[in-house]
Design a protein around this motif. Structure first.
Motif, PDB file in Angstrom:
ATOM      1  N   HIS A 115      21.997 -29.435 -19.603  1.00  0.00           N
ATOM      2  CA  HIS A 115      20.955 -29.843 -20.376  1.00  0.00           C
ATOM      3  C   HIS A 115      21.197 -28.856 -21.956  1.00  0.00           C
ATOM      4  N   GLU A 118      23.420 -31.406 -23.592  1.00  0.00           N
ATOM      5  CA  GLU A 118      22.219 -31.924 -24.398  1.00  0.00           C
ATOM      6  C   GLU A 118      21.488 -31.627 -26.065  1.00  0.00           C
ATOM      7  N   HIS A 122      21.545 -33.447 -29.666  1.00  0.00           N
ATOM      8  CA  HIS A 122      20.201 -33.817 -30.231  1.00  0.00           C
ATOM      9  C   HIS A 122      20.287 -33.166 -31.277  1.00  0.00           C
TER      10      HIS A 122
END
Length: 127
Positions: A115, A118, A122
């Motif tokens: 997580h 990610e 981004h």
């Protein structure tokens, strides 16, 4: 030309006693580990750098990487300082997010790492 004053007169190996790793508690000192100071604990006898960490962390939870940034120290030095303070009971730690049962800890750690990666990806793509 005037001589410049250096702020980093104390070398990192002096701050850590020549250690590159904490004596114990290494497994809980990840960059996202949240740290806070224990309010009732006496700060008598602490080194100036340790005192700075305790004062910084008494305001609430900070991640290890935030503490390193505020102190202007590398992560390895910050881990050693926090490990020493954790051993003496001046700070407490917790991992961000909900607590997991022991059986799910490894799976939860992998999920948390994925997580975070990610979110980092981004953020980089948004630049």
């Amino acid at each position: 030309m005037t001589p410049r004053r250096r702020r980093d007169l104390v070398r990192s190996f002096v701050l850590t006693g020549g250690r590159a790793r904490p004596t114990r508690n290494t497994h809980v000192l990840d960059v996202i580990t949240m740290v806070t100071g224990v309010p009732d604990r006496s700060v008598a006898g602490l080194l100036p750098e340790q005192l700075a960490v305790v004062e910084l962390c008494r305001g609430g939870y900070l991640s290890l990487i935030e503490v390193a940034g505020h102190l202007g120290q590398p992560l390895t030095v910050t881990r050693v300082l926090l490990g020493d303070l954790l051993d003496t009971g001046h700070i407490v730690t917790r991992l961000p997010g909900p607590a997991l049962p022991a059986a799910d800890a490894a799976a939860g750690e992998r999920a948390a790492t994925a997580h975070i990666l990610e979110k980092l990806l981004h953020g980089l793509q948004a630049l």
